[in-house]
Write a protein that holds these residues in place. Structure first.
Motif, PDB file in Angstrom:
ATOM      1  N   VAL A   1       0.836  -1.206   0.000  1.00 19.28           N
ATOM      2  CA  VAL A   1       0.000   0.000   0.000  1.00 19.28           C
ATOM      3  C   VAL A   1       0.869   1.253   0.000  1.00 19.28           C
ATOM      4  CG1 VAL A   1      -1.656   1.342   1.354  1.00 19.28           C
ATOM      5  CG2 VAL A   1      -1.986  -1.118   1.079  1.00 19.28           C
ATOM      6  N   LEU A   2       1.892   1.302   0.851  1.00 19.73           N
ATOM      7  CA  LEU A   2       2.752   2.483   0.935  1.00 19.73           C
ATOM      8  C   LEU A   2       3.507   2.730  -0.362  1.00 19.73           C
ATOM      9  CD1 LEU A   2       4.193   2.029   4.549  1.00 19.73           C
ATOM     10  CD2 LEU A   2       2.603   3.795   3.770  1.00 19.73           C
ATOM     11  N   GLN A   3       3.828   1.669  -1.089  1.00 17.88           N
ATOM     12  CA  GLN A   3       4.537   1.803  -2.363  1.00 17.88           C
ATOM     13  C   GLN A   3       3.603   2.080  -3.533  1.00 17.88           C
ATOM     14  OE1 GLN A   3       6.783  -1.848  -2.603  1.00 17.88           O
ATOM     15  NE2 GLN A   3       8.053  -1.340  -0.826  1.00 17.88           N
ATOM     16  N   GLY A   4       2.299   2.151  -3.268  1.00 22.05           N
ATOM     17  CA  GLY A   4       1.338   2.490  -4.303  1.00 22.05           C
ATOM     18  C   GLY A   4       0.936   1.335  -5.199  1.00 22.05           C
ATOM     19  N   GLU A   5       1.284   0.110  -4.813  1.00 22.12           N
ATOM     20  CA  GLU A   5       0.928  -1.052  -5.624  1.00 22.12           C
ATOM     21  C   GLU A   5      -0.555  -1.400  -5.483  1.00 22.12           C
ATOM     22  OE1 GLU A   5       5.369  -3.085  -5.181  1.00 22.12           O
ATOM     23  OE2 GLU A   5       3.601  -4.041  -4.276  1.00 22.12           O
TER      24      GLU A   5
ATOM     25  N   ASP B   1       0.794  16.399   1.590  1.00 16.52           N
ATOM     26  CA  ASP B   1       1.858  17.186   0.953  1.00 16.52           C
ATOM     27  C   ASP B   1       2.680  16.322  -0.008  1.00 16.52           C
ATOM     28  OD1 ASP B   1       1.091  19.410   2.428  1.00 16.52           O
ATOM     29  OD2 ASP B   1       2.435  18.926   4.077  1.00 16.52           O
ATOM     30  N   ASP B   2       1.973  15.524  -0.795  1.00 13.07           N
ATOM     31  CA  ASP B   2       2.574  14.633  -1.804  1.00 13.07           C
ATOM     32  C   ASP B   2       3.418  13.520  -1.192  1.00 13.07           C
ATOM     33  OD1 ASP B   2       1.433  16.074  -3.904  1.00 13.07           O
ATOM     34  OD2 ASP B   2       3.098  17.486  -3.969  1.00 13.07           O
ATOM     35  N   GLN B   3       3.316  13.330   0.121  1.00 17.27           N
ATOM     36  CA  GLN B   3       4.031  12.238   0.782  1.00 17.27           C
ATOM     37  C   GLN B   3       3.051  11.104   1.081  1.00 17.27           C
ATOM     38  OE1 GLN B   3       7.405  12.197   1.254  1.00 17.27           O
ATOM     39  NE2 GLN B   3       7.341  14.132   0.115  1.00 17.27           N
ATOM     40  N   PRO B   4       3.423   9.852   0.748  1.00 12.56           N
ATOM     41  CA  PRO B   4       2.503   8.736   1.003  1.00 12.56           C
ATOM     42  C   PRO B   4       2.307   8.496   2.494  1.00 12.56           C
ATOM     43  CG  PRO B   4       4.636   7.916   0.273  1.00 12.56           C
ATOM     44  CD  PRO B   4       4.675   9.414   0.111  1.00 12.56           C
ATOM     45  N   ARG B   5       1.080   8.278   2.874  1.00 11.66           N
ATOM     46  CA  ARG B   5       0.706   7.948   4.240  1.00 11.66           C
ATOM     47  C   ARG B   5      -0.281   6.786   4.195  1.00 11.66           C
ATOM     48  NH1 ARG B   5       4.398  10.901   4.849  1.00 11.66           N
ATOM     49  NH2 ARG B   5       4.508  12.857   6.014  1.00 11.66           N
TER      50      ARG B   5
END
Length: 338
Positions: free
Chosen positions: A220-224, A253-257
């Motif tokens: 999830v954090l890597q956007g997969e 702020d464009d940072q993955p959470r």
């Protein structure tokens, strides 16, 4: 005597332009300058200071008149700061509540320093800023943060937020309460801990589920994937418990959470277990009783029946009769039972 004024006029015009630029800059920034003669207590202000006080520019002022507009509860602070600056040269930088001469309530920032001449402090100078807008914005931000925290604290589910590395940024009250009343498990860790590191080093109870959960969280954090979900047991000595953990990705702020929610689903799991037991016991009854048992819906279709009834209607299993109407059932000798 000849006096050449051709240079004086441009210089005077340039000075006037510079003064206007200074006044405009102070007005836009909400910052003015001041100076105080220690011996006479006469104060000199720029136009912006007069504006903050709601006084016409050029109005004669002194130290006491300036302090009088501070909120009564803040006057002792500003008096003490000015006195220390005069006596020992200690600079000051204070944020205070302020009431102008027209009754307008504001927040101001007062900064000052001492100026020495021939070994003694004879003047103070500094800046004076209207910070009302900044204070109001900060108050609104604090109110919004309090509302958010109150909202997530009202949730029964255990919730935390992690950054792209798995570092725990925030947890809610339910998470903390669980940590307080349970033995150390990954769920118990709060702000500052790394959730992925906790899962990677997990041992004992829940360790088996920690491996696939860590993989799902990383995904999830890597956007997969946008979400991930896992159901796992977490029993205590007093009771059996099951939790469902959900991970949802978002950006700040464009940072993955990622928000991680552990929800206690023990009641649902226990209800499902009870239902399966009842279904098993009921099936055993239907398959072994010698009585004719059946139930039909409003359209006279079979919902269930005993195996005995299925046998006399030439059905290998009572399940074959589910959904059939009376007219679809071929009955031999048992017609009188229907």
């Amino acid at each position: 005597v000849n006096w050449d004024v051709t240079r004086e006029v441009p210089d005077a015009e340039a000075l006037k332009r510079m003064e206007q630029l200074l006044n405009d800059t102070q007005r836009l920034a909400g910052i003015g300058g001041w100076m105080l003669d220690v011996e006479t207590q006469i104060a000199t202000w720029t136009e912006e200071v007069y504006r903050i006080y709601d006084l016409p520019p050029g109005t004669p002022t002194n130290a006491e008149q300036g302090i009088r507009c501070y909120h009564p509860d803040d006057r002792p602070r500003i008096r003490a700061a000015v006195a220390a600056c005069v006596e020992s040269g200690t600079p000051f930088d204070l944020e205070c509540r302020f009431i102008s001469t027209q009754g307008n309530e504001r927040w101001v920032r007062a900064m000052g320093e001492a100026i020495e001449s021939q070994g003694r402090i004879n003047q103070l100078r500094g800046l004076f800023q209207d910070i009302t807008a900044a204070k109001e914005a900060k108050h609104q931000l604090q109110a919004a943060e309090q509302f958010i925290h109150a909202t997530i604290d009202s949730l029964a589910a255990h919730l935390c937020v992690v950054d792209e590395s798995g570092q725990i940024l925030m947890v809610n009250r339910a998470w903390r309460e669980f940590a307080k009343h349970n033995s150390p498990v990954p769920l118990n860790h709060c702000e500052g801990s790394n959730y992925l590191a906790i899962c990677d080093s997990a041992e004992g109870d829940c360790a088996e589920e920690a491996v696939p959960f860590a993989a799902g969280l990383r995904s999830v954090l890597q956007g997969e994937q946008q979400t991930y979900q896992l159901t796992y047991p977490c029993h205590s000595p007093e009771e059996e418990r099951w939790f469902q953990v959900s991970v949802t990705r978002f950006s700040e702020d464009d940072q993955p959470r990622a928000v991680i929610i552990h929800e206690n689903i023990s009641d649902r799991i226990l209800a499902e277990q009870t239902l399966r037991t009842l279904n098993r016991d009921f099936t055993t009854l239907l398959e072994n009783t010698t009585d004719f048992i059946y139930f039909k819906d409003h359209a006279s279709r079979f919902r269930f029946c005993s195996q005995t009834l299925a046998d006399i209607t030439h059905h290998a299993s009572w399940r074959e009769m589910i959904g059939k109407h009376d007219l679809e059932i071929k009955v031999n000798r048992a017609k009188e039972f229907l």
